[in-house]
Write an enzyme that holds these catalytic residues in place. Structure first.
Site, mmCIF file in Angstrom:
data_model
loop_
_atom_site.group_PDB
_atom_site.id
_atom_site.type_symbol
_atom_site.label_atom_id
_atom_site.label_comp_id
_atom_site.label_asym_id
_atom_site.label_seq_id
_atom_site.Cartn_x
_atom_site.Cartn_y
_atom_site.Cartn_z
ATOM 1 N N CYS A 79 -91.949 96.305 50.788
ATOM 2 C CA CYS A 79 -92.570 94.716 50.601
ATOM 3 C C CYS A 79 -92.629 94.312 48.791
ATOM 4 O O CYS A 79 -92.511 92.883 48.633
ATOM 5 C CB CYS A 79 -94.117 94.923 51.057
ATOM 6 N N CYS A 110 -106.127 91.618 58.885
ATOM 7 C CA CYS A 110 -104.050 92.415 58.496
ATOM 8 C C CYS A 110 -103.161 91.093 58.464
ATOM 9 O O CYS A 110 -103.149 89.619 59.307
ATOM 10 C CB CYS A 110 -104.026 92.685 59.816
ATOM 11 N N ILE A 154 -97.348 88.189 61.372
ATOM 12 C CA ILE A 154 -95.882 88.481 60.926
ATOM 13 C C ILE A 154 -95.696 87.067 60.693
ATOM 14 O O ILE A 154 -96.607 85.904 60.905
ATOM 15 C CB ILE A 154 -94.969 88.711 62.309
ATOM 16 N N HIS A 188 -97.227 86.790 54.655
ATOM 17 C CA HIS A 188 -96.308 87.981 54.688
ATOM 18 C C HIS A 188 -95.056 88.397 55.668
ATOM 19 O O HIS A 188 -95.009 88.668 55.909
ATOM 20 C CB HIS A 188 -97.792 89.265 55.146
#
Lengths: 389, 389
Positions: free
Chosen positions: A85, A215, A218, A334
């Site tokens: 990350c 969360c 994707i 992200h």
């Protein structure tokens, strides 16, 4: 000699199954160079952060060249940097060193990631590649089948934190409510619809206490940053935030989740900045509880005081210590290899007063933190960067 | 301030199906740190060159941390650098910048690659990932099926070169005979059995004029280099070759195979070194004809004079311009991400007079070249480094 950020750019972040990384990267690069008032030929070195291109697209070896193949940076000296990350923040760190070497006037960092594809299992497999794959394959029983390992880790950490701090699922939901509100003010954000606390709590559970909106999903996206030496900036009449410090750290065997706190302490010391001086933060909320837990590790609040940030409103854009005004990972998005650069893009834009409806009032010091991957018993990589207006 | 190489290490190179990259890397790192007289804690930054880990092993994201997980460098700040065949030489380039930044006294470069596995198709797939995968998938007819694309490219280039220079298949075979002889003198070499011209010519044809021994095979290996600032070296009483220049280049759209020649010209100019000053060369003979063609691109011989190097014996260890005393890619081996570092390890050891039976007499300037990947109409990446004893 100082390192100055004189240009930033970003594609939209989101799920663009039919759009390759190179298209997103070309957008981000064009915007960043235009912002800096430079052409591709002015750039001495390009470092491209990408984390999962090999697993998702089969493209390895020449990830920087393919990702930039339709951009204004074709032909410039380039290489790809990978660090989970923290891939593009690690690229930023190396770019800062390259400027400090005196051997380059202008260096560009690009973070780009393509995670969506028609085969949804690829993204899960790619994320699982941030753990030690050989150990996973050796582990009895699961046959190496990809699982959402990171949400399991984050959920376990969150449960431990709740037990010792009194943080609640409502606190985590309020973080998402704040961040989706911020995302609704950010044209590039992946999640632009503000969610209420109830929306978040009533959503599908992933691993307790995490529900789906807690969360980071994707997604795809690219961000670009133009760095230069203070000498170049002066000579060319360019201005921008300066890098006060940029620090990379990697997992130690007995780390006990302390990688962020030890790196933060070093970063503040290296920069000669006190945690109280920080005006705003972009931090790595791959799951929402991080926004409450990580400020403690960053020495921004006392141990156990994490929940006060969201409860008091301090972490809102108009609060005392705005956190993730971009929407953070849960709302801006992200796309793993792009995240570190995207955080720095947001800080640089905030420090230049360019963020319109989500602008933080008169920020002076911005802090970017990201940590990711998993090895031994903690995060594999951590990057902390402090910028000054 | 100069960058000095004070330690080198290397695993064996070869096909070690049961040995993971981390074992090979740990060997190379231990040897390099011992050579430098340093411990892991003395190292400020580690850059790991790896090219195909994602495709071959499914390990991405945290390649540096997993590759170094059993080494003395666990816990040091690290990141992975990817740039096709120039992955670990690009890492070396960035390490040189890191030393020149004044922000690190000691930086370690590790090149490590694991290409063999029980599934032989993975290595072919991995090598094909050095081309633009999206274009290959779009190309009609082949359904994206991996082919030995690079040997097809190298063979076509060799045929063109033969037509214009008079080079022959016998010349290429003689290069392999020389390099396998060199390899037989190198304890880490993958190919240690000297082959005759006839052995090479009579071997299985891959793509004319290339026979199997003219093509670097797949293999595994790791190499490590300890770099430090001249100030650190002086203070600690350490000596070693210095980096005169290290240059990275990337493909331009209209490159016409000129990436090596334009980079070489810049490297000599930057270093203030004339091509005649070069004492020995490690160059990228992924296929043997490169040893005849590339010296022209490196400005070491006149256009068309490439074949004279092997015919006159000049490129032998005892010749006027020894090339690939290590055995080169065809004999030492070509575990892709390790190759760039391995070339620099050989140069540094030669410049320190440590190469025993394959030692070049009194070398002063060593040149390392590697180029690899394919995009647009030439190599994707090129690295040239000049070291001085």
């Amino acid at each position: 000699m100082e390192t100055i950020i004189i240009g930033t750019g970003s594609s939209r972040f989101g799920m663009f199954v039919d759009t390759p990384a190179r298209t997103l990267a070309a957008e981000a690069v064009a915007e960043a160079l235009k912002d800096a008032g430079l052409e591709g030929k002015d750039v001495g070195l390009v470092l491209v952060g990408n984390a999962v291109g090999g697993v998702v697209t089969g493209q390895e070896m020449i990830r920087s060249q393919t990702i930039l193949s339709q951009s204004l940076l074709v032909g410039r000296p380039m290489a790809a940097v990978e660090n989970a990350c923290a891939s593009s923040s690690s690229a930023f760190y190396l770019a800062h060193l390259a400027i400090q070497s005196g051997m380059h006037d202008v260096v560009v960092v690009v973070g780009a990631e393509k995670m969506t594809s028609t085969d949804r299992t690829l993204a899960t497999k790619a994320l699982a590649a941030a753990t030690d794959v050989s150990l996973r394959q050796e582990a009895a029983g699961d046959g190496g089948k990809p699982r959402p390992v990171f949400m399991e880790i984050y959920a376990a950490n969150a449960r431990n934190y709740m037990a010792r701090s009194g943080a609640t699922a409502e606190d985590f939901a309020d973080v998402v409510a704040k961040n989706t509100r911020n995302g609704s003010l950010n044209p590039i954000a992946q999640v632009k619809v503000p969610l209420s606390r109830e929306d978040v709590l009533n959503a599908r559970e992933i691993v307790a206490p995490l529900t789906r909106p807690m969360c980071a999903g994707i997604g795809d996206g690219a961000a670009a940053i133009v760095l230069c030496s203070s000498g170049f900036a002066r000579a060319k009449g360019k201005k921008g935030p300066k890098v006060r410090t940029s620090l990379l750290a990697s997992a130690e065997i007995e780390d006990n989740h302390e990688i962020v706190s030890r790196t933060a302490a070093k970063a503040f010391e290296a920069a000669g900045i006190s945690p109280e001086d920080v005006s705003l933060v972009e931090l790595h909320d791959a799951a929402a509880p991080a926004e409450i837990m990580v400020p403690e590790e960053l020495l921004l609040v006392a141990q156990g005081d994490g929940p006060s940030l969201i409860r008091s409103g301090a972490s809102r854009i108009d609060g005392r210590l705005p956190i993730n005004p971009s929407g953070g990972l849960t709302a801006r998005g992200h796309p793993v290899g792009a995240t570190g650069a995207a955080q720095i893009v947001e800080l640089a834009n905030q420090l230049r007063g360019r963020c319109g409806p989500r602008q933080v009032a008169n920020p002076r010091i911005g802090l970017a933190e990201n940590a990711g991957g998993s090895i031994f018993n903690g995060a594999a990589a951590c990057m902390i960067t402090l910028l000054e207006a």
